[in-house]
Write a protein that holds these residues in place. Structure first.
Motif, PDB file in Angstrom:
ATOM      1  N   VAL A  96      63.780  21.163  22.655  1.00 41.20           N
ATOM      2  CA  VAL A  96      62.755  21.132  23.685  1.00 41.20           C
ATOM      3  C   VAL A  96      61.607  20.312  22.710  1.00 41.20           C
ATOM      4  O   VAL A  96      61.353  20.668  21.678  1.00 41.20           O
ATOM      5  N   PHE A  97      61.168  19.219  23.260  1.00 41.15           N
ATOM      6  CA  PHE A  97      60.099  18.310  22.644  1.00 41.15           C
ATOM      7  C   PHE A  97      58.864  18.600  23.489  1.00 41.15           C
ATOM      8  O   PHE A  97      58.939  18.315  24.605  1.00 41.15           O
ATOM      9  N   VAL A  98      57.951  19.101  22.815  1.00 40.00           N
ATOM     10  CA  VAL A  98      56.502  19.427  23.353  1.00 40.00           C
ATOM     11  C   VAL A  98      55.553  18.519  22.863  1.00 40.00           C
ATOM     12  O   VAL A  98      55.391  18.358  21.689  1.00 40.00           O
ATOM     13  N   ASP A  99      54.897  17.589  23.861  1.00 39.57           N
ATOM     14  CA  ASP A  99      53.826  16.795  23.347  1.00 39.57           C
ATOM     15  C   ASP A  99      52.532  17.364  23.320  1.00 39.57           C
ATOM     16  O   ASP A  99      52.339  18.546  23.362  1.00 39.57           O
ATOM     17  N   LYS A 100      51.512  16.235  22.807  1.00 37.19           N
ATOM     18  CA  LYS A 100      50.225  17.008  22.586  1.00 37.19           C
ATOM     19  C   LYS A 100      49.601  17.731  23.737  1.00 37.19           C
ATOM     20  O   LYS A 100      48.609  18.550  23.649  1.00 37.19           O
ATOM     21  N   THR A 101      49.936  17.421  25.018  1.00 34.75           N
ATOM     22  CA  THR A 101      49.328  17.856  26.274  1.00 34.75           C
ATOM     23  C   THR A 101      50.090  19.411  26.821  1.00 34.75           C
ATOM     24  O   THR A 101      49.610  20.053  27.520  1.00 34.75           O
ATOM     25  N   GLY A 102      51.265  19.437  25.900  1.00 38.21           N
ATOM     26  CA  GLY A 102      51.795  20.853  26.514  1.00 38.21           C
ATOM     27  C   GLY A 102      52.959  20.538  27.267  1.00 38.21           C
ATOM     28  O   GLY A 102      53.905  21.417  27.642  1.00 38.21           O
ATOM     29  N   LYS A 103      53.004  19.061  27.592  1.00 36.27           N
ATOM     30  CA  LYS A 103      54.337  18.827  28.608  1.00 36.27           C
ATOM     31  C   LYS A 103      55.698  18.760  27.579  1.00 36.27           C
ATOM     32  O   LYS A 103      55.417  18.238  26.667  1.00 36.27           O
ATOM     33  N   PHE A 104      56.721  19.319  28.291  1.00 33.99           N
ATOM     34  CA  PHE A 104      57.947  19.188  27.540  1.00 33.99           C
ATOM     35  C   PHE A 104      59.006  18.567  28.248  1.00 33.99           C
ATOM     36  O   PHE A 104      59.126  18.715  29.522  1.00 33.99           O
ATOM     37  N   THR A 105      60.021  17.971  27.568  1.00 28.34           N
ATOM     38  CA  THR A 105      61.257  17.657  28.093  1.00 28.34           C
ATOM     39  C   THR A 105      62.465  18.138  27.066  1.00 28.34           C
ATOM     40  O   THR A 105      62.186  18.631  26.272  1.00 28.34           O
ATOM     41  N   LEU A 106      63.514  18.329  27.627  1.00 25.39           N
ATOM     42  CA  LEU A 106      64.642  18.997  27.185  1.00 25.39           C
ATOM     43  C   LEU A 106      65.841  18.100  26.864  1.00 25.39           C
ATOM     44  O   LEU A 106      66.050  16.929  27.391  1.00 25.39           O
ATOM     45  N   HIS A 107      66.731  18.462  25.970  1.00 23.16           N
ATOM     46  CA  HIS A 107      67.887  17.905  25.407  1.00 23.16           C
ATOM     47  C   HIS A 107      68.723  19.041  25.282  1.00 23.16           C
ATOM     48  O   HIS A 107      68.822  20.106  24.495  1.00 23.16           O
ATOM     49  N   ASN A 108      69.798  19.280  26.293  1.00 25.96           N
ATOM     50  CA  ASN A 108      70.849  20.235  26.558  1.00 25.96           C
ATOM     51  C   ASN A 108      71.774  19.896  25.737  1.00 25.96           C
ATOM     52  O   ASN A 108      72.510  18.740  25.706  1.00 25.96           O
ATOM     53  N   GLY A 109      72.352  20.844  24.802  1.00 24.80           N
ATOM     54  CA  GLY A 109      73.669  20.736  24.106  1.00 24.80           C
ATOM     55  C   GLY A 109      73.243  20.436  22.960  1.00 24.80           C
ATOM     56  O   GLY A 109      72.045  20.356  22.082  1.00 24.80           O
ATOM     57  N   ALA A 110      74.324  20.256  21.879  1.00 27.83           N
ATOM     58  CA  ALA A 110      74.139  20.070  20.352  1.00 27.83           C
ATOM     59  C   ALA A 110      73.581  18.744  20.293  1.00 27.83           C
ATOM     60  O   ALA A 110      74.128  17.876  20.850  1.00 27.83           O
ATOM     61  N   LEU A 111      73.053  18.623  19.249  1.00 29.51           N
ATOM     62  CA  LEU A 111      72.479  17.561  18.560  1.00 29.51           C
ATOM     63  C   LEU A 111      73.664  16.984  17.633  1.00 29.51           C
ATOM     64  O   LEU A 111      74.206  17.834  16.854  1.00 29.51           O
ATOM     65  N   THR A 112      73.898  15.801  17.768  1.00 26.11           N
ATOM     66  CA  THR A 112      75.026  15.266  17.119  1.00 26.11           C
ATOM     67  C   THR A 112      75.117  14.484  15.917  1.00 26.11           C
ATOM     68  O   THR A 112      75.954  14.106  14.895  1.00 26.11           O
ATOM     69  N   SER A 113      73.732  14.060  15.435  1.00 29.87           N
ATOM     70  CA  SER A 113      73.666  13.370  14.405  1.00 29.87           C
ATOM     71  C   SER A 113      72.234  13.360  13.879  1.00 29.87           C
ATOM     72  O   SER A 113      71.147  13.614  14.892  1.00 29.87           O
ATOM     73  N   GLN A 114      71.833  12.937  12.894  1.00 32.97           N
ATOM     74  CA  GLN A 114      70.348  12.843  12.215  1.00 32.97           C
ATOM     75  C   GLN A 114      69.693  11.767  13.072  1.00 32.97           C
ATOM     76  O   GLN A 114      68.423  11.903  13.724  1.00 32.97           O
ATOM     77  N   GLU A 115      70.617  10.758  13.252  1.00 31.97           N
ATOM     78  CA  GLU A 115      69.876   9.685  13.918  1.00 31.97           C
ATOM     79  C   GLU A 115      69.384   9.864  15.257  1.00 31.97           C
ATOM     80  O   GLU A 115      68.433   9.527  15.986  1.00 31.97           O
TER      81      GLU A 115
END
Length: 133
Positions: free
Chosen positions: A100-119
């Motif tokens: 979950v990515f939360v911005d400075k206003t508290g709004k969030f966006t999601l990435h479901n599933g595994a992260l596959t690389s540092q990049e």
């Protein structure tokens, strides 16, 4: 909704969280969570004071193993416990991992599933939070 800390510490009210913040929903029994742990540890090392990271140990029947997993993988950021699946609806968790990515206003966006690389993780931080590492 408030969640208790994994280990010791105060409960955290999720609605009060502001970013830039990356929240990773994980469990020690989840193989993809184990695969992506090094990327999150590296993000924490690179982030400094540009960004905060938090973990949520999701429906984990063995909290002592979760604490050990976090220590073993150098996930030195705060972790909360969600034994009752409270984040399932707001974070659309079918199962871990979810980031979950939360911005400075508290709004969030999601990435479901595994992260596959540092990049991939670094790019998501740039795109979703505007943070250059």
């Amino acid at each position: 909704m408030s969640l208790p800390c994994l280990g010791a510490g105060p409960d955290v009210r999720l609605a009060d969280l502001r970013g830039p913040l990356v929240i990773n929903v994980w469990a020690q029994w989840c193989p993809p969570c184990r695969d992506e742990a090094p990327y999150l540890a590296a993000l924490q090392q690179k982030a400094g004071d540009k960004l905060r990271i938090m973990g949520i140990d999701y429906t984990d029947p063995r909290p002592e193993l979760a604490v050990q997993f976090a220590l073993d993988n150098k996930l030195d950021y705060p972790h909360l416990v969600d034994a009752e699946k409270q984040v399932r609806k707001p974070f659309k968790v079918g199962g871990p991992p979810v980031t979950v990515f939360v911005d400075k206003t508290g709004k969030f966006t999601l990435h479901n599933g595994a992260l596959t690389s540092q990049e991939q993780l670094d790019q998501l931080v740039r795109e979703r939070l505007g943070v250059q590492l």
